[in-house]
Write a protein that holds these residues in place. Structure first.
Motif, short mmCIF file in Angstrom:
data_model
loop_
_atom_site.label_atom_id
_atom_site.label_comp_id
_atom_site.label_asym_id
_atom_site.label_seq_id
_atom_site.Cartn_x
_atom_site.Cartn_y
_atom_site.Cartn_z
N GLU A 150 0.97 -1.33 0.01
CA GLU A 150 0.02 -0.16 -0.13
C GLU A 150 0.92 1.33 -0.06
O GLU A 150 0.57 2.27 -0.80
N LEU A 151 1.89 1.30 0.77
CA LEU A 151 2.74 2.31 1.01
C LEU A 151 3.42 2.53 -0.69
O LEU A 151 3.78 3.59 -0.92
N LEU A 152 3.98 1.54 -1.15
CA LEU A 152 4.66 1.72 -2.35
C LEU A 152 3.65 2.20 -3.57
O LEU A 152 4.02 2.79 -4.23
N ALA A 153 2.38 1.57 -3.28
CA ALA A 153 1.33 2.15 -4.05
C ALA A 153 1.20 3.65 -4.13
O ALA A 153 0.90 4.35 -5.11
N VAL A 154 1.24 4.08 -2.92
CA VAL A 154 0.99 5.69 -2.70
C VAL A 154 1.80 6.32 -3.25
O VAL A 154 1.75 7.33 -3.67
N VAL A 205 1.77 9.14 -5.92
CA VAL A 205 2.50 10.63 -5.65
C VAL A 205 3.47 10.81 -6.71
O VAL A 205 3.45 11.94 -7.26
N ALA A 206 4.46 10.15 -7.15
CA ALA A 206 5.46 10.28 -8.03
C ALA A 206 4.64 10.62 -9.53
O ALA A 206 5.12 11.52 -10.07
N VAL A 207 3.82 9.63 -9.83
CA VAL A 207 3.38 9.78 -10.97
C VAL A 207 2.53 11.30 -11.25
O VAL A 207 2.56 11.95 -12.31
N GLN A 208 1.76 11.55 -10.10
CA GLN A 208 1.04 12.82 -10.18
C GLN A 208 2.21 14.11 -10.14
O GLN A 208 1.68 15.02 -10.82
N ALA A 209 3.04 14.06 -9.49
CA ALA A 209 4.11 15.00 -9.40
C ALA A 209 4.76 14.98 -11.08
O ALA A 209 5.06 16.23 -11.44
N TRP A 210 5.01 14.05 -11.37
CA TRP A 210 5.32 14.03 -12.83
C TRP A 210 4.54 14.36 -13.91
O TRP A 210 4.75 15.37 -14.81
N ARG A 211 3.46 13.65 -13.96
CA ARG A 211 2.43 13.91 -15.18
C ARG A 211 1.23 14.82 -14.87
O ARG A 211 0.56 15.54 -15.83
N ARG A 212 1.12 15.40 -13.42
CA ARG A 212 0.03 16.17 -13.26
C ARG A 212 -1.50 15.70 -13.92
O ARG A 212 -2.25 16.62 -14.43
N ASN A 213 -1.68 14.32 -13.83
CA ASN A 213 -2.94 14.01 -14.31
C ASN A 213 -3.36 12.86 -13.55
O ASN A 213 -2.79 11.75 -13.26
N SER A 214 -4.52 13.31 -12.82
CA SER A 214 -4.97 12.28 -11.71
C SER A 214 -5.31 10.97 -12.34
O SER A 214 -4.92 9.76 -11.77
N LEU A 215 -5.99 10.92 -13.43
CA LEU A 215 -6.52 9.57 -14.08
C LEU A 215 -5.20 8.84 -14.14
O LEU A 215 -5.22 7.55 -13.83
N ILE A 234 -3.73 7.66 -10.61
CA ILE A 234 -4.59 6.56 -10.07
C ILE A 234 -4.43 5.25 -10.87
O ILE A 234 -4.45 4.14 -10.31
N LEU A 235 -4.77 5.20 -11.99
CA LEU A 235 -4.61 4.18 -12.87
C LEU A 235 -3.19 3.26 -12.70
O LEU A 235 -2.88 2.04 -12.60
N THR A 236 -2.16 4.13 -12.67
CA THR A 236 -0.70 3.57 -12.38
C THR A 236 -0.63 2.90 -11.07
O THR A 236 -0.05 1.98 -11.00
N GLY A 237 -0.92 3.90 -10.15
CA GLY A 237 -1.18 3.25 -8.91
C GLY A 237 -1.76 2.02 -8.55
O GLY A 237 -1.37 0.96 -7.82
N THR A 238 -2.98 1.87 -9.17
CA THR A 238 -3.72 0.79 -9.00
C THR A 238 -3.22 -0.54 -9.74
O THR A 238 -2.92 -1.52 -8.96
#
Length: 104
Positions: free
Chosen positions: A71-75, A79-89, A92-96
């Protein structure tokens, strides 16, 4: 009425109601949006995301294996993908996907 027709009617009804509820404030307040509606529009999306994070992590047991590590790694991935891409979809999809790979 067969099961497929029933399912299509239910999906169509839910879709129409969701769209109506999303566009209703724009239809009601065409040009003069009250300040509290604008405020809610700014603060509710982050609040809802925060509630979803809390809900997703509520059953994590740090004292039992796997100690919440997936769970911590997925979170961290989200966070990393959001900081990099600035795209919530995408975040969330990458983390899932990353979480599902970790728990399999």
């Amino acid at each position: 009425m067969n099961a497929n027709t029933h399912a299509v009617i239910l999906i169509a009804t839910m879709s129409i109601m969701t769209i109506l509820l999303r566009f209703l404030p724009f239809l009601v307040f065409r040009k003069n949006t009250p300040k509290y509606i604008a405020y809610l529009g700014k603060v509710l999306p982050p609040a809802i995301i925060g509630m979803l994070v809390i809900y997703c992590l509520k059953d994590v047991t740090p004292l039992a294996q796997p100690f919440g590590i997936p769970e911590l790694l997925a979170v961290a991935c989200v966070v990393a993908v959001q900081a990099w891409r600035r795209n919530s979809l995408i975040s969330i999809l990458t983390g899932t996907v990353f979480y599902m790979v970790l728990v399999r």
